[in-house]
Design a protein around this motif. Structure first.
Motif, PDB file in Angstrom:
ATOM      1  N   UNK A  39      -7.065 -17.380   1.487  1.00 41.93           N
ATOM      2  CA  UNK A  39      -8.097 -18.402   1.394  1.00 41.93           C
ATOM      3  C   UNK A  39      -9.458 -17.871   1.018  1.00 41.93           C
ATOM      4  N   UNK A  40      -9.603 -16.546   0.929  1.00 37.91           N
ATOM      5  CA  UNK A  40     -10.907 -15.959   0.598  1.00 37.91           C
ATOM      6  C   UNK A  40     -10.889 -15.259  -0.751  1.00 37.91           C
ATOM      7  N   UNK A  41      -9.840 -15.491  -1.528  1.00 37.30           N
ATOM      8  CA  UNK A  41      -9.724 -14.857  -2.835  1.00 37.30           C
ATOM      9  C   UNK A  41      -8.822 -13.657  -2.861  1.00 37.30           C
ATOM     10  N   UNK A  42      -8.382 -13.184  -1.708  1.00 41.94           N
ATOM     11  CA  UNK A  42      -7.448 -12.068  -1.636  1.00 41.94           C
ATOM     12  C   UNK A  42      -6.054 -12.575  -1.275  1.00 41.94           C
ATOM     13  N   UNK A  43      -5.074 -11.713  -1.493  1.00 42.43           N
ATOM     14  CA  UNK A  43      -3.685 -12.049  -1.190  1.00 42.43           C
ATOM     15  C   UNK A  43      -3.085 -10.947  -0.340  1.00 42.43           C
ATOM     16  N   UNK A  44      -2.344 -11.330   0.676  1.00 44.57           N
ATOM     17  CA  UNK A  44      -1.619 -10.372   1.494  1.00 44.57           C
ATOM     18  C   UNK A  44      -0.232 -10.134   0.935  1.00 44.57           C
ATOM     19  N   UNK A  67      17.214   6.700   7.753  1.00 43.80           N
ATOM     20  CA  UNK A  67      17.173   5.277   8.106  1.00 43.80           C
ATOM     21  C   UNK A  67      18.599   4.759   8.069  1.00 43.80           C
ATOM     22  N   UNK A  68      19.027   4.154   9.163  1.00 46.38           N
ATOM     23  CA  UNK A  68      20.415   3.727   9.280  1.00 46.38           C
ATOM     24  C   UNK A  68      20.640   2.354   8.671  1.00 46.38           C
ATOM     25  N   UNK A  69      21.874   2.111   8.317  1.00 46.08           N
ATOM     26  CA  UNK A  69      22.295   0.824   7.754  1.00 46.08           C
ATOM     27  C   UNK A  69      21.811  -0.323   8.639  1.00 46.08           C
ATOM     28  N   UNK A  70      21.215  -1.326   7.992  1.00 42.53           N
ATOM     29  CA  UNK A  70      20.735  -2.502   8.705  1.00 42.53           C
ATOM     30  C   UNK A  70      19.292  -2.395   9.164  1.00 42.53           C
ATOM     31  N   UNK A  71      18.730  -1.190   9.150  1.00 46.74           N
ATOM     32  CA  UNK A  71      17.349  -1.001   9.585  1.00 46.74           C
ATOM     33  C   UNK A  71      16.392  -1.274   8.429  1.00 46.74           C
ATOM     34  N   UNK A  72      15.134  -1.576   8.792  1.00 48.46           N
ATOM     35  CA  UNK A  72      14.127  -1.922   7.790  1.00 48.46           C
ATOM     36  C   UNK A  72      12.858  -1.128   8.004  1.00 48.46           C
ATOM     37  N   UNK A  73      12.080  -0.995   6.939  1.00 49.89           N
ATOM     38  CA  UNK A  73      10.716  -0.480   7.003  1.00 49.89           C
ATOM     39  C   UNK A  73       9.825  -1.393   6.169  1.00 49.89           C
ATOM     40  N   UNK A  74       8.545  -1.508   6.574  1.00 50.03           N
ATOM     41  CA  UNK A  74       7.640  -2.463   5.945  1.00 50.03           C
ATOM     42  C   UNK A  74       6.338  -1.785   5.547  1.00 50.03           C
ATOM     43  N   UNK A  75       5.843  -2.204   4.392  1.00 52.15           N
ATOM     44  CA  UNK A  75       4.528  -1.810   3.908  1.00 52.15           C
ATOM     45  C   UNK A  75       3.742  -3.085   3.636  1.00 52.15           C
ATOM     46  N   UNK A  76       2.500  -3.145   4.106  1.00 54.78           N
ATOM     47  CA  UNK A  76       1.659  -4.324   3.879  1.00 54.78           C
ATOM     48  C   UNK A  76       0.319  -3.898   3.308  1.00 54.78           C
ATOM     49  N   UNK A  77      -0.226  -4.728   2.407  1.00 58.12           N
ATOM     50  CA  UNK A  77      -1.553  -4.487   1.874  1.00 58.12           C
ATOM     51  C   UNK A  77      -2.170  -5.806   1.426  1.00 58.12           C
ATOM     52  N   UNK A  78      -3.452  -5.777   1.235  1.00 61.62           N
ATOM     53  CA  UNK A  78      -4.155  -6.922   0.661  1.00 61.62           C
ATOM     54  C   UNK A  78      -4.790  -6.488  -0.650  1.00 61.62           C
ATOM     55  N   UNK A  79      -4.942  -7.436  -1.573  1.00 63.62           N
ATOM     56  CA  UNK A  79      -5.541  -7.145  -2.873  1.00 63.62           C
ATOM     57  C   UNK A  79      -5.933  -8.450  -3.540  1.00 63.62           C
ATOM     58  N   UNK A  80      -6.781  -8.345  -4.536  1.00 65.21           N
ATOM     59  CA  UNK A  80      -7.166  -9.491  -5.333  1.00 65.21           C
ATOM     60  C   UNK A  80      -6.210  -9.639  -6.505  1.00 65.21           C
ATOM     61  N   UNK A  81      -5.578 -10.791  -6.645  1.00 64.79           N
ATOM     62  CA  UNK A  81      -4.680 -11.065  -7.754  1.00 64.79           C
ATOM     63  C   UNK A  81      -5.502 -11.420  -8.988  1.00 64.79           C
TER      64      UNK A  81
END
Length: 597
Positions: free
Chosen positions: A414-419, A483-497
């Motif tokens: 809502x402020x011009x950036x995207x997560x 990393x075992x089968x079924x497990x997950x890892x996540x990366x998050x960032x914000x940026x202007x599209x």
């Protein structure tokens, strides 16, 4: 009763969806329903003055202009003449059209490889690229005009190695390069299980006789009693053994009692160990994939395999080495192979080449100390021939047939950036090592372009992450980790599209000015879909629903005579993710929703 839902940061928000003109609702875009792209066709002034090669360039612009924005770039003395214009255009794909030998040569390949990494400030590739050539212009025009779904693989040297449940191809035949008899079969519906016999088809010990016969055939028909049947044309041939600029030696380490595939004057032929030459005039489109052979991608003579592949070999695409291949070529040999095959159906060969090239660049910048031998030289001495955005794909078995699945969600704040949230979920155990570094390190093209200077990484369950304007590369694991089968890892960032390509044709549809973006609420029951549209303008409007592959599920055209409208649509949708579009007055609003039981 089913309800339409829209994903919101991993949660489920039911019953309503907001469609914002050129903006993004919270959405999952791992498989975008419709993606517009920008395409650059690059050609020399001299070639464009030739009617045959001009037709190739014009055809590319017309073809890709229907799917996004396409533009012609003409150079006079050097392909680098168009660098600044390409930088301004920001293409997603570049097709470099080059006449044989005098333009398409080893020096040209190095030049376009480096040019394609230098269109902005970062050191990574800026567009998926390919060289479009042929023995004559008609070969190039045919190749860019044909489509192909690869189902039948002929690995005429080397094993077909499978790791169930990964189903790398729909069906295939493999003949090891150090044997005259051993044959592997992958039959349809066998979930990647290989059947092996110590006998070649038809009892033939010289595989070149089989290869030439199968390449010429419009369809093969190979049956092994009690095991299965392989039918259909050979769609892709993968070479092994020894390669040269105009010759492929099937057997390894010496030719033994087997023959050669050779080229001369734009013609492919088989030269068996005994008997006469076999002319090859393939009747169906094919990929020639010289995964690790020396020199077979070298274009420096009109007698070389490259030109014969596109002339009598009926190639639509080709991958090969311009120079000799040796240790240290993992990224551009087996990296390309594994990126494409171990994520069956997700990537095209051009995309696999692009991603592996950028993965090699990441390795140079962030050494893992797992790879021996040179890396950079192979980034510029391997080449993809063909239209990089052509309709040439591998048979898709879905996420279950891939080593891991990825999910990328985008949420405007809502402020011009995207997560951005990027999640990797393992279908097999994975550990850090050489194999991880050249084939499994997560790397992904972004469905939008962003301002890299605005990137702020907010969560990282792995290690080093590089986020460019159009690319993500993530060191998810490090030494000693698994990393075992079924497990997950996540990366998050914000940026202007800066450019949304997830469903809006750039340069055609624009952001609404004034007023409020259209909004729709929907409920899906046994009688179909009930939708309420508000914030409409007066005039004709079109409401569309497409599935994840972009196939149209429903189109409803109506005249919006008022600010609001209720519509009932008798549509039956299977569970899954869909795209919804509302188009009015040349402006398109987009969103995504999920149907769940």
């Amino acid at each position: 009763m089913r309800k339409i839902s829209v994903g919101l940061r991993g949660k489920i928000q039911t019953l309503s969806i907001v469609a914002i003109g050129l903006g993004l609702t919270a959405s999952t875009v791992a498989q975008t329903a419709q993606r517009y792209y920008s395409y650059a066709a690059v050609i020399s002034k001299t070639a464009y003055a030739d009617a045959g090669w001009k037709a190739v360039a014009d055809s590319l612009v017309a073809r890709h202009g229907r799917k996004g924005s396409a533009k012609l770039f003409i150079w006079a003395s050097s392909v680098n003449d168009v660098k600044s214009d390409l930088s301004a255009f920001q293409p997603d794909y570049i097709g470099y059209i080059a006449r044989p030998v005098n333009e398409c040569n080893a020096g040209f390949i190095v030049a376009v490889s480096r040019l394609s990494r230098s269109l902005d400030a970062d050191s990574y590739g800026d567009a998926v690229w390919g060289i479009i050539t042929g023995y004559e212009a008609a070969d190039a025009l045919r190749a860019i005009s044909e489509s192909l779904t690869v189902k039948t693989m002929l690995a005429a040297s080397g094993n077909l190695s499978y790791e169930p449940p990964i189903q790398r191809f729909y069906q295939g035949i493999g003949m090891t390069c150090d044997s005259y008899t051993k044959t592997d079969y992958l039959f349809p519906g066998k979930s990647g299980k290989i059947y092996t016999e110590d006998k070649r088809p038809e009892g033939e010990r010289d595989r070149i006789k089989l290869v030439a016969k199968w390449l010429n055939a419009s369809s093969v028909n190979i049956e092994v009693a009690g095991q299965g049947t392989i039918t259909g044309p050979i769609d892709c041939i993968m070479t092994g053994g020894h390669g040269n600029v105009n010759l492929w030696q099937c057997h390894y380490p010496d030719a033994g009692s087997e023959g050669y595939l050779q080229s001369s004057g734009g013609k492919l032929s088989g030269a068996p160990a005994s008997g006469g030459s076999i002319a090859i005039n393939a009747s169906t489109p094919k990929i020639l994939w010289c995964a690790s052979n020396c020199l077979m991608g070298n274009p420096n003579s009109s007698n070389n395999i490259v030109y014969a592949a596109f002339h009598t070999g009926h190639a639509v695409q080709m991958f090969g080495f311009v120079n000799s291949a040796s240790s240290g070529d993992e990224f551009m040999a087996w990296g390309v192979y594994d990126r494409v095959t171990k994520f069956a159906g997700k990537y095209t060969l051009a995309e696999g080449f692009f991603l592996s090239n950028n993965n090699a660049q990441f390795e140079l910048k962030n050494p893992s100390n797992q790879i021996s031998g040179p890396i950079r030289s192979y980034m510029d001495s391997t080449v993809f021939y063909g239209d990089p955005a052509g309709e040439v794909v591998f048979y898709d078995f879905g996420d279950s047939a891939r080593s891991y699945t990825t999910d990328l969600s985008l949420t405007p704040d809502g402020s011009g950036n995207t997560g951005f949230t990027f999640t990797v979920t393992l279908n097999h155990d994975l550990e850090f090592g050489a194999g991880y570094c050249y084939q499994f390190r997560p790397i992904s093209l972004l469905p939008v372009r962003i301002d890299p200077g605005s990137v702020i990484i907010t969560k990282n369950e792995g290690h080093t992450a590089e986020v460019t304007d159009n690319l993500l590369i993530w060191e998810m694991l490090s030494r000693g980790e698994n990393l075992q089968k079924g497990k997950s890892k996540t990366l998050q960032w914000t940026a202007k599209v800066t450019d949304d390509k997830t469903g809006t044709r750039r340069g055609v549809a624009g952001r609404r000015t004034g007023g409020t973006a259209p909004r729709l609420t929907m409920a899906y029951g046994v009688q179909g879909l009930d939708a309420r549209l508000i914030n409409l303008s007066s005039g004709a409007a079109t409401f569309r629903i497409v599935d994840q592959a972009g196939r149209e599920c429903l189109t409803q055209r109506f005249d919006a005579g008022s600010h609001e409208r209720n519509i009932r649509l008798p549509v039956r949708l299977a569970p899954g993710v869909y795209g919804v579009m509302l188009e009015q007055g040349g402006v398109a609003s987009h969103g995504r929703f999920a149907v769940v039981r």
